[in-house]
Design an enzyme around this catalytic site. Structure first.
Site, PDB file in Angstrom:
ATOM      1  N   CYS A   1     -17.372 -13.422  43.450  1.00 18.01           N
ATOM      2  CA  CYS A   1     -18.667 -13.691  42.810  1.00 18.01           C
ATOM      3  C   CYS A   1     -19.268 -12.409  42.254  1.00 18.01           C
ATOM      4  CB  CYS A   1     -19.623 -14.364  43.788  1.00 18.01           C
ATOM      5  SG  CYS A   1     -19.882 -13.417  45.301  1.00 18.01           S
TER       6      CYS A   1
ATOM      7  N   CYS B   1       8.499   7.743  24.828  1.00 19.78           N
ATOM      8  CA  CYS B   1       8.443   6.797  23.713  1.00 19.78           C
ATOM      9  C   CYS B   1       9.328   5.588  24.020  1.00 19.78           C
ATOM     10  CB  CYS B   1       8.896   7.482  22.429  1.00 19.78           C
ATOM     11  SG  CYS B   1       8.784   6.383  21.013  1.00 19.78           S
TER      12      CYS B   1
HETATM   13  S1  SF4 Z   1     -16.468 -15.932  49.737  1.00 21.26           S
HETATM   14 FE1  SF4 Z   1     -18.318 -14.668  49.664  1.00 21.26          FE
HETATM   15  S2  SF4 Z   1     -17.701 -12.949  48.367  1.00 21.26           S
HETATM   16 FE2  SF4 Z   1     -16.174 -14.538  47.999  1.00 21.26          FE
HETATM   17  S3  SF4 Z   1     -16.948 -15.682  46.215  1.00 21.26           S
HETATM   18 FE3  SF4 Z   1     -17.739 -16.720  48.051  1.00 21.26          FE
HETATM   19  S4  SF4 Z   1     -19.762 -15.824  48.388  1.00 21.26           S
HETATM   20 FE4  SF4 Z   1     -18.666 -14.455  47.005  1.00 21.26          FE
END
Ligand code: SF4
Ligand code: FAD
Ligand code: FMN
Ligand code: SF4
Ligand code: SF4
Lengths: 435, 461
Positions: B408, B135
């Site tokens: 991405c 806690c």
């Molecule tokens: S480097 Fe490759 S994995 Fe990284 S954001 Fe760009 S496209 Fe996507």
């Protein structure tokens, strides 16, 4: 009053909770397609993100930066064909309700004056007509410091937003509030002033550094059939439904001639204000209709009926009272100049559709000012160059009066006003003024 | 059908899901209902010395329209009289012989106090005891909870006192508010505890009210740090769980671990099992949705186990632990690149901006004719649904330049649209550890590093 209730604004405002949920659903796309699709290119993800962060003033300002008439556009834009139609979430048939979010942000600043303007720069511009094109141009010029006077022939400002767009979509108050907002930027509106009647172009060119023409279109076209004087003009019909719905005379069995968006609006008014039966009469088929698909769907759900391939030839009456419309059947031929298939009489004789009221909405006449002022024209519309300047130096034009191609809409008129203002501003700042 | 039952340090329960010691396990009546809903066990809300609670004691962190991704609390231990709790514990155990009824306790740091409470708990017939060393607020100001958990020597001492008196299994619950979770765990091992549990809540402040400038939640004009739990803490909890499993002493002790921290779905549960848990505890998800969530916790876990061919929970426990690695042992020659499935892509172009502004500028926008285009390159006069959608470019990864950072992939809103595809790097596998041993100069000298990169064919731009 039962009658006016029928035309109450169709979509309720979003509640704060609904707006938040919807705003959070937006992906915040980069170089967003909704922004591309919007004729005024409002930075849509930016204004929506600001709703989700509770920055409603910033959101409204983002809209107003690109479109001073954001409040009207939020209500009247055919969003299915524009921003929402391009939303990436449309792939799942569930695009963001961009129009309603825009209205949410704009409602927040209604009555507050949030647009900033530059100090007066000593230049003056005259604008003819206070419809969306005129208001947009005037507002854009005013915020750049020009002194602007709008000359408007009607008693109220706003053009078709005030007089022509049915209350179901935009109540008259919303349009008038927008007019007031433009006035708050220092724009002066002189009503009852009609170019060609109590104003001349020569006089205006002497008094102002530049002129913007935005008179819209003319009256409803003449069909040239016997008894036409007993037919109600569609624009008047809608106007009355906005200004004086309870005093309006609505037939029990109403025919609407035409199948464009205005015709659909007339049919909607008739149905909502108490007609038992409303039938739309169109000489071509369903496929040639110029009304937007979503409008067509809407009015079908309202219970309006359709008679396609039907051409009116004569109004039948009894002692000045309409009793019916004599028509002939049509058949489709080759595509015409607009790409739509033309229609010819099928040659199998007349028939009568009974009615006690007939409304016509068969398109407006080309802008009468074009000829009156001796301007170059394109298919009867005022011809302009890419700066929206007419054949007369220092005289610019925009809105429905130049829309020779594609369907006329409020947002296109707003964009014209904005682009013309930018061109006028550039012209006046570089000194090459009204020759 | 998979067998979900467990035997945790001798404590049996029909499934691995226990209510964590917290408000959902506050009273007999509540736990009756929880057991009716299907919970395998419950760790009673911590009992101990008298306390008083305050209002507005739960704060929350919401994000993106989702409520309570994290909960923060300044609640103390049970504020109900000790004898009431003890009586109800006995009732519940009598009524539910097949469920695991454990009792969490925290008392003053004196041997007599601990001996007393252990005896009282054992008299109820409870199956086990959990020592609350976690806690982080209030109780710690009184020298209990995290004040013990943060000092391994105290943990060890108090656990020894407990083990002197206890006849039923004793679990030591660890606080995450410590630099190295392994230290107090080793202390518990040294003191002879029967099992470990983790994590308790993390120190946190959820926010400031922008109207009043008060701390949120506002407790009579004031506020302060409270314990943080819920979905937001799951990655922290998983890491701490794996850290215990990766430690020779703790792992070697073979003490079972009851894990918690953000478990909301059966998927979370499976991950905790795979990283070494033998029993699972849940608090926040129950606070959010009620006891009924146990149904899908069991159902989903069971279906997944069937699909994977796991018959029992022990078969799942620690299955993925062996894959936990230090950075120095990762293969530097492993190469993956991002690939976009153009049929799934909705062209939001979030991957484009992520790669362009953050990663390696290797996602291109390609128009329908295959030309490279810049964003925002449409004419002002262009508009409408048709033009906007038909002329919209597609994002495409330039694989030669992609470093496979996975940004991405992480942000793409469409499930399984971007995949990280393993591609041959053309290089021999090598770890940092191996590299350092064979070419120690690369760790100190950029020129030596450049030379190595050239030789190995590693391009960084
Ligand atoms: S480097 Fe490759 S994995 Fe990284 S954001 Fe760009 S496209 Fe996507
Ligand atoms: C019934 C109807 C419904 C519509 N619904 C929609 C809709 O839902 N969504 C949408 O996007 N668009 C709709 N439109 C189209 C839209 O209203 C127009 O495209 C838009 O109003 C054009 O703006 P404007 O400024 O060019 O012209 P207008 O709005 O027509 O304004 C022109 C103004 O100029 C004034 N004027 C004209 N001549 C003179 C003169 N000689 N001197 C002084 N003043 C003059 C007029 O009184 C008027 O106020 C609709 C149109 C109609 C007719
Ligand atoms: C409101 C609240 C009160 C809690 N009270 C206790 C407690 O009395 N004793 C204890 O050992 N842990 C307590 N906890 C910690 C939980 O038992 C658990 O360790 C933590 O919430 C992580 O699990 P979760 O992410 O499923 O909530 C409490 C947590 C919350 C949110
Ligand atoms: S396209 Fe849709 S999701 Fe993307 S920014 Fe526009 S409204 Fe949001
Ligand atoms: S983030 Fe995903 S959906 Fe969006 S453009 Fe990139 S690949 Fe397509």
């Amino acid at each position: 009053m039962a009658a006016t209730k029928g035309l109450a604004e169709q979509l309720p405002p979003l509640s704060p909770q609904e707006a938040l949920v919807e705003a959070n659903r937006c992906l915040f796309c980069y170089d967003a397609p909704c922004t591309h699709a919007c004729p005024t290119h409002i930075d849509i993800p930016r204004f929506i993100k600001k709703i989700s962060t509770d920055n409603l003033i910033g959101s409204a300002r983002t809209i107003l930066e690109a479109n001073l008439l954001g409040a009207t556009c939020a209500r009247v834009c055919p969003v299915q064909e524009l921003c929402e139609g391009a939303c990436v979430l449309g792939h799942d048939h569930n695009p963001i309700m961009i129009g309603r979010l825009q209205r949410y942000a704009m409602d927040h600043v209604s009555g507050k004056d949030v647009v900033k303007r530059a100090p007066q720069n000593g230049r003056s511009v005259a604008v003819i007509g206070s419809g969306p094109a005129g208001l947009s141009c005037a507002g854009e010029l005013a915020r750049r410091g020009h002194s602007v006077t709008i000359f408007e022939k009607r008693p109220l400002g706003g053009g078709l937003s005030t007089y022509g767009i049915i209350a179901l979509r935009e109540p008259i108050e919303a349009s008038l509030e927008e007019v007031r907002m433009i006035e708050s930027l220092g724009v002066h509106i002189e009503t009852g002033a009609e170019l060609g009647l109590n104003l001349t172009l020569e006089d205006l060119r002497k008094r102002f550094d530049a002129i913007f023409l935005s008179p819209g279109l003319g009256a409803t076209q003449v069909m040239g059939i016997p008894g036409e004087e007993l037919i109600v003009d569609g624009l008047d019909y809608i106007e009355q439904s906005k200004l004086n719905p309870s005093g309006m005379c609505i037939g029990r069995n109403v025919l609407v001639i035409g199948a464009g968006n205005t015709a659909i609006d007339c049919a909607t008014v008739a149905k909502r204000l108490g007609a038992d039966q409303v039938t739309m009469i169109y000489r071509r088929s369903e496929h040639e209709m110029s009304a937007y698909p979503h409008e067509y769907d809407f009015v079908k759900k309202e219970g309006v009926e359709f008679r396609f391939l039907t051409q009116p030839v004569r109004v039948l009456s009894d002692g000045g009272r309409v009793t019916g419309l004599a028509c002939v059947h049509m058949e489709l031929g080759e595509p015409d100049s607009s790409g739509r298939r033309s229609a010819q009489p099928a040659g199998n004789g007349e028939f009568v559709i009974p009615a006690d009221q007939i409304v016509k909405a068969v398109g407006q006449q080309k802008p009468p000012l074009a000829q009156m002022l001796g301007l170059e024209v394109d298919r009867g519309f005022i011809k302009v160059n890419t700066d929206l300047e007419t054949s007369l130096t220092g005289v610019f034009a925009g809105g429905d009066c130049i829309r020779a191609k594609n369907s006329a809409s409020t947002v296109m008129a707003v964009q014209d006003g904005k682009l013309a203002a930018a061109a006028i501003h550039l012209r006046l700042n570089t000194g090459n003024t009204n020759g | 059908m998979a067998d979900l039952s467990i035997n945790f340090a001798g404590i049996r329960s029909p499934n691995p899901f226990w209510l964590a010691s917290a408000p959902p396990a506050n009273s007999g009546a509540q736990i009756h209902r929880a057991f009716e809903a299907g919970w395998g066990g419950a760790v009673w809300k911590t009992i101990g010395p008298p306390v008083l609670n305050v209002s507005n004691r739960y704060g929350a962190w919401h994000h993106g329209g989702q409520r309570m991704l994290g909960i923060n609390n300044v609640e103390l231990i049970s504020d109900r009289p000790l004898d009431v709790n003890l009586r109800e514990i006995a009732d519940v155990k009598r009524a539910w012989p097949d469920r695991a009824v454990l009792v969490s306790a925290m008392v003053e740091s004196k041997p007599e106090s601990w001996h007393d409470i252990i005896r009282q708990i054992e008299d109820t017939g409870a199956d086990g005891i959990e020592l609350n060393y976690g806690c982080p607020h209030g109780m710690s100001e009184r020298g209990m909870g995290a004040a013990v958990g943060q000092v391994p020597e105290y943990c060890e001492q108090i656990t020894r006192w407990v083990m002197e008196a206890a006849h039923i299994p004793v679990i030591v619950k660890l606080t995450p508010n410590i630099t190295n979770i392994v230290s107090p765990a080793r202390a518990a091992v040294a003191a002879g505890a029967n099992a470990l549990s983790l994590i308790n809540t993390l120190n946190s402040i959820t926010g400031v009210d922008l109207d009043t400038l008060e701390i949120s939640p506002n407790i009579g004009g004031k506020g302060g740090h409270g314990g943080y739990a819920g979905p937001a803490v799951k990655p922290i909890a998983l890491n701490m769980l794996a850290a215990l499993g990766s430690d020779d002493v703790v792992h070697g002790s073979r003490l079972p671990i009851s894990a918690m921290g953000g478990i909301t779905t059966w998927k979370d549960a499976a991950e905790f099992l795979l990283l070494g848990a033998s029993s699972l505890q849940v608090c926040t998800a129950v606070m959010h949705y009620g006891y009924r969530i146990v149904e899908d916790l069991c159902d989903g876990l069971s279906n997944w186990m069937d699909a994977k061919g796991f018959r029992t929970i022990p078969e799942v426990t620690a299955r993925s632990l062996g894959r936990i690695s230090d950075f120095k042992d990762l293969d530097l020659s492993f190469r993956a690149v991002a690939r976009i499935d153009s049929r799934k892509c909705i062209q939001c172009n979030l991957c484009y901006v992520a790669c362009n502004d953050t990663a390696h500028q290797c996602i291109d926008l390609i128009d329908a004719k295959g030309n490279l285009v810049q964003p925002y390159s449409y004419a002002v006069s262009s508009n409408g649904k048709q033009e906007a959608t038909e002329t919209r470019p597609n994002p495409r990864v330039r694989e030669v330049d992609c470093v496979g950072c996975r940004l991405c992939y992480n942000i793409c809103p469409v499930d399984q649209c971007i995949s990280m595809v393993e591609v041959p790097s053309g290089r021999e596998p090598v770890t940092w550890d191996q590299l350092v041993k064979s070419r120690p100069e690369v760790t100190e000298d950029w020129e030596a590093m450049e030379k190595y990169r050239r030789e190995a064919g590693i391009h960084v731009h």
